[in-house]
Design a protein around this motif. Structure first.
Motif, PDB file in Angstrom:
ATOM      1  N   GLU A  48      69.901  26.231  -6.494  1.00  0.00           N
ATOM      2  CA  GLU A  48      70.004  27.686  -6.621  1.00  0.00           C
ATOM      3  C   GLU A  48      68.747  28.235  -7.290  1.00  0.00           C
ATOM      4  O   GLU A  48      68.160  27.579  -8.149  1.00  0.00           O
ATOM      5  N   PRO A  49      68.298  29.398  -6.886  1.00  0.00           N
ATOM      6  CA  PRO A  49      67.051  29.958  -7.433  1.00  0.00           C
ATOM      7  C   PRO A  49      67.146  30.223  -8.933  1.00  0.00           C
ATOM      8  O   PRO A  49      68.184  30.605  -9.449  1.00  0.00           O
TER       9      PRO A  49
ATOM     10  N   ASP B 117      55.151  30.071  -4.860  1.00  0.00           N
ATOM     11  CA  ASP B 117      56.301  30.427  -4.028  1.00  0.00           C
ATOM     12  C   ASP B 117      57.591  29.716  -4.409  1.00  0.00           C
ATOM     13  O   ASP B 117      58.631  29.966  -3.800  1.00  0.00           O
ATOM     14  N   ARG B 118      57.578  28.816  -5.404  1.00  0.00           N
ATOM     15  CA  ARG B 118      58.800  28.108  -5.779  1.00  0.00           C
ATOM     16  C   ARG B 118      58.648  27.431  -7.145  1.00  0.00           C
ATOM     17  O   ARG B 118      57.550  27.282  -7.660  1.00  0.00           O
TER      18      ARG B 118
ATOM     19  N   GLY C   7      65.675  32.774 -11.276  1.00  0.00           N
ATOM     20  CA  GLY C   7      64.964  34.044 -11.159  1.00  0.00           C
ATOM     21  C   GLY C   7      64.789  34.379  -9.688  1.00  0.00           C
ATOM     22  O   GLY C   7      65.698  34.238  -8.887  1.00  0.00           O
ATOM     23  N   TRP C   8      63.585  34.773  -9.303  1.00  0.00           N
ATOM     24  CA  TRP C   8      63.327  35.150  -7.912  1.00  0.00           C
ATOM     25  C   TRP C   8      62.736  34.004  -7.108  1.00  0.00           C
ATOM     26  O   TRP C   8      62.531  34.125  -5.903  1.00  0.00           O
ATOM     27  N   ARG C   9      62.456  32.874  -7.744  1.00  0.00           N
ATOM     28  CA  ARG C   9      61.812  31.758  -7.043  1.00  0.00           C
ATOM     29  C   ARG C   9      62.842  30.784  -6.484  1.00  0.00           C
ATOM     30  O   ARG C   9      63.762  30.393  -7.193  1.00  0.00           O
ATOM     31  N   PRO C  10      62.662  30.330  -5.257  1.00  0.00           N
ATOM     32  CA  PRO C  10      63.472  29.211  -4.780  1.00  0.00           C
ATOM     33  C   PRO C  10      63.192  27.997  -5.668  1.00  0.00           C
ATOM     34  O   PRO C  10      62.086  27.825  -6.174  1.00  0.00           O
ATOM     35  N   THR C  11      64.188  27.166  -5.861  1.00  0.00           N
ATOM     36  CA  THR C  11      64.054  26.017  -6.739  1.00  0.00           C
ATOM     37  C   THR C  11      64.291  24.733  -5.964  1.00  0.00           C
ATOM     38  O   THR C  11      65.250  24.626  -5.205  1.00  0.00           O
TER      39      THR C  11
END
Length: 111
Positions: free
Chosen positions: A71-72, A36-37, A74-78
């Motif tokens: 900031e993410p 998820d991240r 790609g599509w993953r939260p970072t």
């Protein structure tokens, strides 16, 4: 097939520059991809070993981890896990941490 060497416009992969952390005074030392991240292990680039009270050089004592949302990628939260060193002055005994304020203000949760 085109050449992928630096004269052709390509260089070594640099996750620090890719995540735009070089402007925040951080350097990526590791990464972990979770379902998820994305988690980036970082360290503060600038040393901060001089005592703020007496000006003597301090010795590294231990580290603390500071977690910041970034900031993410790609599509993953970072999430940034920033390793902040703690120092102790040999002369006056004062203890302080490295200054990560270029990445985030004190007590902030966002980079």
């Amino acid at each position: 097939m085109t050449d992928a060497t630096p004269p052709a416009g390509f260089g070594r992969p640099d996750l620090t520059a890719f995540a735009r952390l070089d402007g925040l005074g951080l350097s990526v030392i590791g990464q972990r991809l979770e379902p998820d991240r994305a988690v980036l292990a970082c360290r503060v680039v600038e040393p901060d070993q001089w005592c703020r009270r007496c000006g003597s050089e301090g010795a590294a004592r231990d580290t603390a981890i500071r977690r910041l949302a970034h900031e993410p990628l790609g599509w993953r939260p970072t999430v940034l896990e920033v390793v902040v060193r703690r120092y102790r002055c040999a002369d006056c005994g004062h203890v302080w941490r490295q200054d990560p304020s270029a990445a985030a203000e004190p007590r902030a949760k966002l980079s």
